[in-house]
Design a protein around this motif. Structure first.
Motif, PDB file in Angstrom:
ATOM      1  N   TRP A   6       0.490  -1.267   0.179  1.00  0.00           N
ATOM      2  CA  TRP A   6      -0.198  -0.008  -0.839  1.00  0.00           C
ATOM      3  C   TRP A   6       1.237   1.423  -0.032  1.00  0.00           C
ATOM      4  CZ3 TRP A   6      -0.540   4.311   2.976  1.00  0.00           C
ATOM      5  CH2 TRP A   6      -1.466   5.232   2.797  1.00  0.00           C
ATOM      6  N   LYS A   7       0.174   2.119  -0.560  1.00  0.00           N
ATOM      7  CA  LYS A   7       1.090   3.148  -1.098  1.00  0.00           C
ATOM      8  C   LYS A   7       0.146   4.209  -1.212  1.00  0.00           C
ATOM      9  CE  LYS A   7       4.775   1.770  -2.650  1.00  0.00           C
ATOM     10  NZ  LYS A   7       5.853   2.087  -4.071  1.00  0.00           N
ATOM     11  N   PRO A   8       0.373   5.622  -0.272  1.00  0.00           N
ATOM     12  CA  PRO A   8      -1.017   7.226  -0.478  1.00  0.00           C
ATOM     13  C   PRO A   8      -1.218   6.977  -1.958  1.00  0.00           C
ATOM     14  CG  PRO A   8       0.781   7.464   0.643  1.00  0.00           C
ATOM     15  CD  PRO A   8       1.104   6.277   0.386  1.00  0.00           C
ATOM     16  N   ASP A   9      -2.284   7.386  -2.225  1.00  0.00           N
ATOM     17  CA  ASP A   9      -2.617   7.694  -3.659  1.00  0.00           C
ATOM     18  C   ASP A   9      -2.758   9.044  -3.474  1.00  0.00           C
ATOM     19  OD1 ASP A   9      -3.391   8.129  -6.729  1.00  0.00           O
ATOM     20  OD2 ASP A   9      -5.178   7.222  -6.171  1.00  0.00           O
ATOM     21  N   PRO A  10      -1.761   9.897  -4.436  1.00  0.00           N
ATOM     22  CA  PRO A  10      -1.874  11.674  -4.336  1.00  0.00           C
ATOM     23  C   PRO A  10      -3.348  11.963  -5.193  1.00  0.00           C
ATOM     24  CG  PRO A  10       0.218  10.608  -5.663  1.00  0.00           C
ATOM     25  CD  PRO A  10      -0.596   9.371  -4.981  1.00  0.00           C
ATOM     26  N   ARG A  62       8.056  12.435   9.136  1.00  0.00           N
ATOM     27  CA  ARG A  62       7.393  11.879   7.763  1.00  0.00           C
ATOM     28  C   ARG A  62       7.946  10.448   8.314  1.00  0.00           C
ATOM     29  NH1 ARG A  62      11.448  14.438   5.777  1.00  0.00           N
ATOM     30  NH2 ARG A  62      10.096  15.853   4.265  1.00  0.00           N
ATOM     31  N   ALA A  63       8.284   9.730   9.884  1.00  0.00           N
ATOM     32  CA  ALA A  63       8.532   8.182   9.762  1.00  0.00           C
ATOM     33  C   ALA A  63       7.289   7.961  10.468  1.00  0.00           C
ATOM     34  CB  ALA A  63       9.441   8.369  11.236  1.00  0.00           C
ATOM     35  N   ILE A  64       6.389   8.613  10.953  1.00  0.00           N
ATOM     36  CA  ILE A  64       5.356   8.715  11.575  1.00  0.00           C
ATOM     37  C   ILE A  64       4.285   7.972  10.359  1.00  0.00           C
ATOM     38  CG2 ILE A  64       2.782   9.386  12.312  1.00  0.00           C
ATOM     39  CD1 ILE A  64       5.003   8.048  14.344  1.00  0.00           C
ATOM     40  N   ILE A  65       4.522   9.114   9.557  1.00  0.00           N
ATOM     41  CA  ILE A  65       3.291   8.356   7.772  1.00  0.00           C
ATOM     42  C   ILE A  65       3.997   7.219   7.066  1.00  0.00           C
ATOM     43  CG2 ILE A  65       3.174   9.579   5.446  1.00  0.00           C
ATOM     44  CD1 ILE A  65       3.186  12.121   6.952  1.00  0.00           C
ATOM     45  N   ASN A  66       4.854   7.191   7.102  1.00  0.00           N
ATOM     46  CA  ASN A  66       5.425   5.823   6.254  1.00  0.00           C
ATOM     47  C   ASN A  66       5.424   4.474   7.598  1.00  0.00           C
ATOM     48  OD1 ASN A  66       6.347   6.321   4.473  1.00  0.00           O
ATOM     49  ND2 ASN A  66       9.409   7.964   4.692  1.00  0.00           N
ATOM     50  N   GLY A  67       5.838   4.984   8.301  1.00  0.00           N
ATOM     51  CA  GLY A  67       5.881   3.479   9.938  1.00  0.00           C
ATOM     52  C   GLY A  67       4.462   2.970  10.353  1.00  0.00           C
ATOM     53  N   ARG A  68       3.291   4.061  11.155  1.00  0.00           N
ATOM     54  CA  ARG A  68       2.315   4.397  12.140  1.00  0.00           C
ATOM     55  C   ARG A  68       0.999   4.647  10.799  1.00  0.00           C
ATOM     56  NH1 ARG A  68      -1.089   3.609  16.202  1.00  0.00           N
ATOM     57  NH2 ARG A  68      -2.640   4.785  16.500  1.00  0.00           N
ATOM     58  N   VAL A  69       1.054   5.015  10.177  1.00  0.00           N
ATOM     59  CA  VAL A  69      -0.130   5.952   9.394  1.00  0.00           C
ATOM     60  C   VAL A  69       0.305   4.586   8.343  1.00  0.00           C
ATOM     61  CG1 VAL A  69      -0.832   7.914   7.508  1.00  0.00           C
ATOM     62  CG2 VAL A  69      -0.269   7.903  10.111  1.00  0.00           C
ATOM     63  N   LYS A  70       1.067   4.207   7.505  1.00  0.00           N
ATOM     64  CA  LYS A  70       1.632   3.470   6.463  1.00  0.00           C
ATOM     65  C   LYS A  70       0.408   2.356   6.996  1.00  0.00           C
ATOM     66  CE  LYS A  70       3.741   1.325   2.419  1.00  0.00           C
ATOM     67  NZ  LYS A  70       5.145   1.217   2.260  1.00  0.00           N
ATOM     68  N   GLY A  77      -7.248  -0.805   5.825  1.00  0.00           N
ATOM     69  CA  GLY A  77      -7.907  -0.442   3.978  1.00  0.00           C
ATOM     70  C   GLY A  77      -7.780   1.151   4.971  1.00  0.00           C
ATOM     71  N   HIS A  78      -8.294   2.012   5.519  1.00  0.00           N
ATOM     72  CA  HIS A  78      -8.498   3.039   5.773  1.00  0.00           C
ATOM     73  C   HIS A  78      -8.100   2.977   7.317  1.00  0.00           C
ATOM     74  CE1 HIS A  78     -10.462   1.019   9.230  1.00  0.00           C
ATOM     75  NE2 HIS A  78     -11.312   0.155   8.190  1.00  0.00           N
ATOM     76  N   GLY A  79      -7.630   4.350   8.012  1.00  0.00           N
ATOM     77  CA  GLY A  79      -6.917   5.127   8.886  1.00  0.00           C
ATOM     78  C   GLY A  79      -7.204   6.963   8.830  1.00  0.00           C
TER      79      GLY A  79
END
Length: 201
Positions: A6-10, A62-70, A77-79
């Protein structure tokens, strides 16, 4: 099922009359700086009983986005999502909204089987109704795009369509152990008749 790719869709957005809800992008300095700003604000720390998350640099954000959020998006499938205010130029970040299962410990057996709606609006933009607007938009999107089966997969039961005070008729789901919804504060719910439900569908 976890989607490790999964990667965030811009290009992903949920729009309301005043807001744009989108993914947090780790490569966006604006997104990272906003997380530093809101999570480090005195108002947020006070609202979370003094819980300072220690996100005080864009690199930590950025580490939070790449870690916990991702990880949460990958698993469920949501967050968490970024809430931005529409302006005449570019959207302006104002808060965070999330559809997230509580994870009190690292042991998955302790995780709640269903998500909560959570939000945090920066103090500079509080009092404008943005939290309610964003939360409703995420719920509406979830129902429209993921369907009622999502709730059933989470172990919840469809109790039928009800009239809710200040809301349009809505499907109400509850845990199997919740027998009488009136016991949980839903004393103003009025069951929609089959005829009304057929007209609204």
């Amino acid at each position: 099922m976890t989607n490790s790719d999964w990667k965030p869709d811009p290009n992903f957005t949920i729009e309301t009359p005043r807001l744009i809800i989108s993914h947090f992008l780790p490569d966006s300095l604006e997104h990272c700086e906003f997380l530093v700003d809101i999570y480090g604000s005195p108002e947020f720390i006070s609202a979370t009983a003094g819980n300072d998350l220690g996100i005080d640099t864009p690199d930590k954000a950025r580490a939070i986005i790449n870690g916990r959020v991702k990880a949460i998006h990958s698993a469920d499938g949501h967050g968490q999502y970024l809430v931005s205010e529409k302006t005449e130029t570019a959207p302006r970040p104002v808060g965070v909204v999330g559809l997230v299962r509580s994870r009190p410990e690292h042991d998955p057996s302790t995780w709640l089987p269903f998500p909560d709606i959570g939000y945090a609006i920066h103090a500079k933009y509080a009092g404008r109704g943005y939290a309610t607007e964003a939360a409703r938009a995420v719920i509406d999107y979830a129902l429209a795009n993921w369907g009622r089966r999502v709730m059933e997969k989470l172990g919840m039961e469809n109790r039928g369509t009800f009239n809710l005070t200040n809301f349009a008729p809505a499907v109400v789901c509850a845990l199997p152990g919740m027998k009488d919804l009136n016991e949980y504060g839903f004393d103003k719910l009025v069951m929609v008749s089959k005829e009304e439900e057929a007209v609204s569908s």
